[in-house]
Design an enzyme around this catalytic site. Structure first.
Site, PDB file in Angstrom:
ATOM      1  N   TYR A   1     -10.069  14.318  -6.288  1.00  0.00           N
ATOM      2  CA  TYR A   1      -9.102  13.738  -7.235  1.00  0.00           C
ATOM      3  C   TYR A   1      -8.258  14.852  -7.865  1.00  0.00           C
ATOM      4  O   TYR A   1      -7.029  14.761  -7.934  1.00  0.00           O
ATOM      5  CB  TYR A   1      -9.878  12.946  -8.297  1.00  0.00           C
ATOM      6  CG  TYR A   1      -9.021  12.339  -9.385  1.00  0.00           C
ATOM      7  CD1 TYR A   1      -8.311  11.159  -9.159  1.00  0.00           C
ATOM      8  CD2 TYR A   1      -8.928  12.937 -10.642  1.00  0.00           C
ATOM      9  CE1 TYR A   1      -7.524  10.603 -10.159  1.00  0.00           C
ATOM     10  CE2 TYR A   1      -8.145  12.390 -11.640  1.00  0.00           C
ATOM     11  CZ  TYR A   1      -7.448  11.217 -11.393  1.00  0.00           C
ATOM     12  OH  TYR A   1      -6.664  10.673 -12.385  1.00  0.00           O
TER      13      TYR A   1
ATOM     14  N   ASP B   1       0.867  -1.178   0.000  1.00  0.00           N
ATOM     15  CA  ASP B   1       0.000   0.000   0.000  1.00  0.00           C
ATOM     16  C   ASP B   1       0.908   1.234   0.000  1.00  0.00           C
ATOM     17  O   ASP B   1       1.667   1.457   0.946  1.00  0.00           O
ATOM     18  CB  ASP B   1      -0.870  -0.030   1.270  1.00  0.00           C
ATOM     19  CG  ASP B   1      -1.836   1.143   1.343  1.00  0.00           C
ATOM     20  OD1 ASP B   1      -1.630   2.150   0.617  1.00  0.00           O
ATOM     21  OD2 ASP B   1      -2.786   1.057   2.135  1.00  0.00           O
TER      22      ASP B   1
ATOM     23  N   LYS C   1      -4.245  15.581  -7.839  1.00  0.00           N
ATOM     24  CA  LYS C   1      -3.476  15.546  -9.093  1.00  0.00           C
ATOM     25  C   LYS C   1      -2.676  16.834  -9.324  1.00  0.00           C
ATOM     26  O   LYS C   1      -1.567  16.782  -9.843  1.00  0.00           O
ATOM     27  CB  LYS C   1      -4.406  15.266 -10.269  1.00  0.00           C
ATOM     28  CG  LYS C   1      -4.988  13.874 -10.287  1.00  0.00           C
ATOM     29  CD  LYS C   1      -4.013  12.829 -10.782  1.00  0.00           C
ATOM     30  CE  LYS C   1      -3.450  11.943  -9.754  1.00  0.00           C
ATOM     31  NZ  LYS C   1      -2.489  10.949 -10.240  1.00  0.00           N
TER      32      LYS C   1
HETATM   33  N1  LIG Z   1      -6.651   6.575 -17.257  1.00  0.00           N
HETATM   34  C1  LIG Z   1      -6.784   7.891 -17.437  1.00  0.00           C
HETATM   35  O1  LIG Z   1      -7.467   8.373 -18.355  1.00  0.00           O
HETATM   36  C2  LIG Z   1      -6.068   8.850 -16.523  1.00  0.00           C
HETATM   37  C3  LIG Z   1      -6.360  10.205 -16.634  1.00  0.00           C
HETATM   38  C4  LIG Z   1      -5.665  11.102 -15.838  1.00  0.00           C
HETATM   39  C5  LIG Z   1      -4.694  10.645 -14.957  1.00  0.00           C
HETATM   40  N2  LIG Z   1      -4.449   9.321 -14.842  1.00  0.00           N
HETATM   41  C6  LIG Z   1      -3.425   8.896 -13.888  1.00  0.00           C
HETATM   42  O2  LIG Z   1      -2.628   7.851 -14.429  1.00  0.00           O
HETATM   43  C7  LIG Z   1      -2.246   6.943 -13.387  1.00  0.00           C
HETATM   44  C8  LIG Z   1      -2.644   5.520 -13.783  1.00  0.00           C
HETATM   45  O3  LIG Z   1      -4.070   5.500 -13.927  1.00  0.00           O
HETATM   46  P1  LIG Z   1      -4.877   4.228 -14.473  1.00  0.00           P
HETATM   47  O4  LIG Z   1      -6.055   4.751 -15.178  1.00  0.00           O
HETATM   48  O5  LIG Z   1      -3.947   3.287 -15.139  1.00  0.00           O
HETATM   49  O6  LIG Z   1      -5.369   3.573 -13.078  1.00  0.00           O
HETATM   50  P2  LIG Z   1      -5.988   2.138 -12.771  1.00  0.00           P
HETATM   51  O7  LIG Z   1      -7.142   2.352 -11.864  1.00  0.00           O
HETATM   52  O8  LIG Z   1      -6.195   1.329 -14.010  1.00  0.00           O
HETATM   53  O9  LIG Z   1      -4.804   1.450 -11.933  1.00  0.00           O
HETATM   54  C9  LIG Z   1      -4.453   1.964 -10.701  1.00  0.00           C
HETATM   55  C10 LIG Z   1      -3.717   0.889  -9.898  1.00  0.00           C
HETATM   56  O10 LIG Z   1      -3.364   1.474  -8.639  1.00  0.00           O
HETATM   57  C11 LIG Z   1      -3.502   0.472  -7.648  1.00  0.00           C
HETATM   58  N3  LIG Z   1      -3.659   1.112  -6.347  1.00  0.00           N
HETATM   59  C12 LIG Z   1      -4.706   1.852  -5.881  1.00  0.00           C
HETATM   60  N4  LIG Z   1      -4.486   2.251  -4.623  1.00  0.00           N
HETATM   61  C13 LIG Z   1      -3.253   1.757  -4.277  1.00  0.00           C
HETATM   62  C14 LIG Z   1      -2.474   1.834  -3.096  1.00  0.00           C
HETATM   63  N5  LIG Z   1      -2.910   2.491  -2.002  1.00  0.00           N
HETATM   64  N6  LIG Z   1      -1.261   1.225  -3.076  1.00  0.00           N
HETATM   65  C15 LIG Z   1      -0.833   0.554  -4.161  1.00  0.00           C
HETATM   66  N7  LIG Z   1      -1.521   0.444  -5.312  1.00  0.00           N
HETATM   67  C16 LIG Z   1      -2.729   1.031  -5.361  1.00  0.00           C
HETATM   68  C17 LIG Z   1      -4.752  -0.292  -8.084  1.00  0.00           C
HETATM   69  O11 LIG Z   1      -4.814  -1.572  -7.467  1.00  0.00           O
HETATM   70  C18 LIG Z   1      -4.562  -0.351  -9.595  1.00  0.00           C
HETATM   71  O12 LIG Z   1      -3.856  -1.513  -9.984  1.00  0.00           O
HETATM   72  C19 LIG Z   1      -2.949   7.440 -12.122  1.00  0.00           C
HETATM   73  O13 LIG Z   1      -2.056   8.220 -11.347  1.00  0.00           O
HETATM   74  C20 LIG Z   1      -4.057   8.321 -12.632  1.00  0.00           C
HETATM   75  O14 LIG Z   1      -4.443   9.333 -11.716  1.00  0.00           O
HETATM   76  C21 LIG Z   1      -5.123   8.398 -15.598  1.00  0.00           C
END
Ligand SMILES: NC(=O)c1ccc[n+]([C@@H]2O[C@H](COP(=O)([O-])OP(=O)(O)OC[C@H]3O[C@@H](n4cnc5c(N)ncnc54)[C@H](O)[C@@H]3O)[C@@H](O)[C@H]2O)c1
Length: 252
Positions: A155, A63, A159
């Protein structure tokens, strides 16, 4: 031969989405991977993908809000694989909520995972990078913060906070040849499905309509940019935000 041969990249949030794609992308460039996530099953899948790409992955359930656990995990991974040269801080949580209904608990949860998490990861990884004399860090912002998406208050706060943290880290670690950059992606992942779904049943269509490229990225579209920011080709780029969003949030 890859540009990341003999490098070790720690990917937090490696079990799915952009983190998983980043782990595979750096493995394709020759890096070994320290994989951290809460999701043990997803980590096992990523390990298989990394091994298929021809490198090693050392994974552990962790975590990122637990500072001591993060330190132990990164030190153990470094010992197993030979240091830490790159860091990707991908964990996220997201619950759509109106501004006025956002609770203190939700705000603190989001700041914990997406601000304290990257802080814990950077504090654990940077000493290894300083010893190696080279390091690359990729944190994640969001167009939800830069554009101010409705129902994203906690969120978005997290960010843009992590961008501020990254700017300071970029300045403090520049003399150690450690770069710190921010990627603002838009890509189809389970969490992005929640965000798009909150707009209504045609949420993705609404997002595509605002995207000059006319489609939504897959995690692999984002991973190539992350791999670039982890490679020597980006040695003179630091403290920058790269929008990898098909043009959606970047024309302002
Ligand atoms: N997908 C998008 O369109 C998007 C847009 C803007 C920003 N982001 C950013 O990109 C990054 C990746 O996003 P994503 O869409 O691949 O996310 P996702 O939800 O697909 O994956 C996130 C992962 O984080 C893990 N996680 C959550 N809490 C945790 C914790 N406390 N400790 C360890 N692991 C933990 C989850 O188990 C999951 O595997 C993030 O920082 C997100 O904010 C994504």
């Amino acid at each position: 031969m890859g540009v990341l041969d003999d490098r070790v990249v720690c990917v937090a949030g490696a079990a799915r989405g952009i983190g998983q794609a980043a782990a595979v992308a750096v493995a394709n460039q020759g890096a070994s991977v320290i994989g951290l996530d809460l999701n043990t099953e997803g980590l096992a899948t990523t390990t298989e993908l990394v091994e298929k790409a021809g490198t090693r992955m050392w994974a552990t359930t962790c975590d990122v809000t637990d500072r001591a656990a993060v330190g132990t995990a990164i030190d153990s991974g470094a010992e197993q694989l030979g240091g830490v040269h790159g860091l990707v801080t991908a964990p996220m949580v997201f619950t759509p909520m109106s501004f006025l209904e956002t609770t203190q608990e939700q705000l603190m949860r989001d700041l914990g995972v997406m601000v304290a998490g990257p802080m814990n990861l950077m504090q654990a990884a940077v000493p290894h990078m300083q010893r190696a004399g080279w390091g690359k860090i990729v944190n994640f912002g969001s167009v939800a913060a830069t554009l101010g998406s409705a129902r994203h208050a906690s969120y978005a706060a997290a960010k843009d906070a992590v961008r501020g943290l990254s700017h300071v880290a970029a300045r403090e670690f520049a003399a150690d040849d450690i770069t710190v950059n921010i990627v603002c992606p838009v890509a189809r992942t389970p969490s992005a499905d929640v965000s798009a779904g909150d707009l209504g049943p045609n949420g993705w269509d609404l997002i595509i309509a605002q995207t000059p490229k006319g489609r939504i990225a897959e995690p692999e579209d984002i991973a190539g940019v992350i791999a670039f920011l982890l490679s020597p080709a980006s040695d003179f780029v630091t403290g920058r935000t790269l929008f990898v969003d098909g043009g959606m949030g970047s024309f302002w």
